[in-house]
Design an enzyme around this catalytic site. Structure first.
Site, PDB file in Angstrom:
ATOM      1  N   ARG A 167      38.537  46.083  62.114  1.00 51.10           N
ATOM      2  CA  ARG A 167      39.482  46.311  60.646  1.00 51.10           C
ATOM      3  C   ARG A 167      38.662  45.467  59.726  1.00 51.10           C
ATOM      4  NH1 ARG A 167      43.625  49.338  61.859  1.00 51.10           N
ATOM      5  NH2 ARG A 167      44.189  49.702  63.958  1.00 51.10           N
ATOM      6  N   ASP A 168      38.556  45.928  58.414  1.00 52.22           N
ATOM      7  CA  ASP A 168      38.428  45.134  57.201  1.00 52.22           C
ATOM      8  C   ASP A 168      39.522  44.309  57.219  1.00 52.22           C
ATOM      9  OD1 ASP A 168      36.470  46.046  54.439  1.00 52.22           O
ATOM     10  OD2 ASP A 168      38.261  44.356  54.241  1.00 52.22           O
ATOM     11  N   HIS A 182      32.833  52.784  55.683  1.00 52.21           N
ATOM     12  CA  HIS A 182      34.385  52.354  55.687  1.00 52.21           C
ATOM     13  C   HIS A 182      35.108  53.566  55.958  1.00 52.21           C
ATOM     14  CE1 HIS A 182      34.056  48.813  52.680  1.00 52.21           C
ATOM     15  NE2 HIS A 182      32.924  49.302  52.369  1.00 52.21           N
ATOM     16  N   ASN A 226      28.748  52.168  50.730  1.00 55.71           N
ATOM     17  CA  ASN A 226      28.084  51.476  49.278  1.00 55.71           C
ATOM     18  C   ASN A 226      26.755  50.994  49.550  1.00 55.71           C
ATOM     19  OD1 ASN A 226      30.689  51.906  47.872  1.00 55.71           O
ATOM     20  ND2 ASN A 226      31.534  50.160  48.980  1.00 55.71           N
ATOM     21  N   VAL A 232      28.212  43.056  51.483  1.00 55.39           N
ATOM     22  CA  VAL A 232      27.930  42.653  52.663  1.00 55.39           C
ATOM     23  C   VAL A 232      26.635  43.564  52.868  1.00 55.39           C
ATOM     24  CG1 VAL A 232      28.176  42.267  55.086  1.00 55.39           C
ATOM     25  CG2 VAL A 232      30.012  42.051  53.443  1.00 55.39           C
ATOM     26  N   HIS A 268      27.594  49.633  56.784  1.00 54.29           N
ATOM     27  CA  HIS A 268      28.873  49.930  57.411  1.00 54.29           C
ATOM     28  C   HIS A 268      29.496  50.951  56.681  1.00 54.29           C
ATOM     29  CE1 HIS A 268      29.131  46.868  53.965  1.00 54.29           C
ATOM     30  NE2 HIS A 268      30.293  47.304  53.463  1.00 54.29           N
TER      31      HIS A 268
END
Ligand code: AMP
Length: 116
Positions: free
Chosen positions: A30-31, A103, A88, A97, A101
């Site tokens: 989880r973010d 999202h 992103n 980061v 990844h």
């Protein structure tokens, strides 16, 4: 050689962030600052800094990120209503980061695709 980020420590569990999923290619958790009711990150175990660094050899890993996203969306109960998958890239993309990844965000209406 790219510099490791906090995500490498989560993948190796040097930092004991609870994992939602892990296999030989990807890890999901989880973010820490969720931007929606459901916000999960799906990360390759291999350090790939940005989308610009994805190579042909990474195609299996990148595909796995999407099949895991699909599974987790179902597990979260958000698959039918829908969700958004975002990656992103670099400064204009808002990347913070530098370990790619996906999202997975959902659990509520997400509005317009971009807010600039
Ligand atoms: P991006 O801006 O696409 O690079 O997204 C980076 C995301 O990582 C942000 O949504 C952060 O909230 C998230 N994040 C940063 N550190 C952590 C952490 N230790 N555990 C979980 N998520 C994190």
């Amino acid at each position: 050689m790219a510099e490791e980020t906090i995500f490498s420590k989560i993948i190796s569990q040097e930092i004991d962030t609870p994992l939602l999923y892990q296999d030989e290619l990807v890890t999901a958790f989880r973010d820490i600052f969720p931007k929606a009711n459901s916000h999960i990150l799906i990360v390759p175990n291999k350090l790939i800094p940005t989308a610009n660094d994805i190579e042909q050899d990474d195609e299996l890993t990148i595909g796995r990120m999407f099949t895991v996203a699909k599974k987790l969306a179902k597990q979260e109960g958000i698959a039918e209503d829908g969700y958004r998958l975002i990656m992103n890239c670099n400064q204009h993309g808002g990347q913070e980061v530098y370990h790619i990844h996906l999202h997975l965000v959902g659990g509520q209406p997400l509005g317009k695709m971009l807010s600039i």
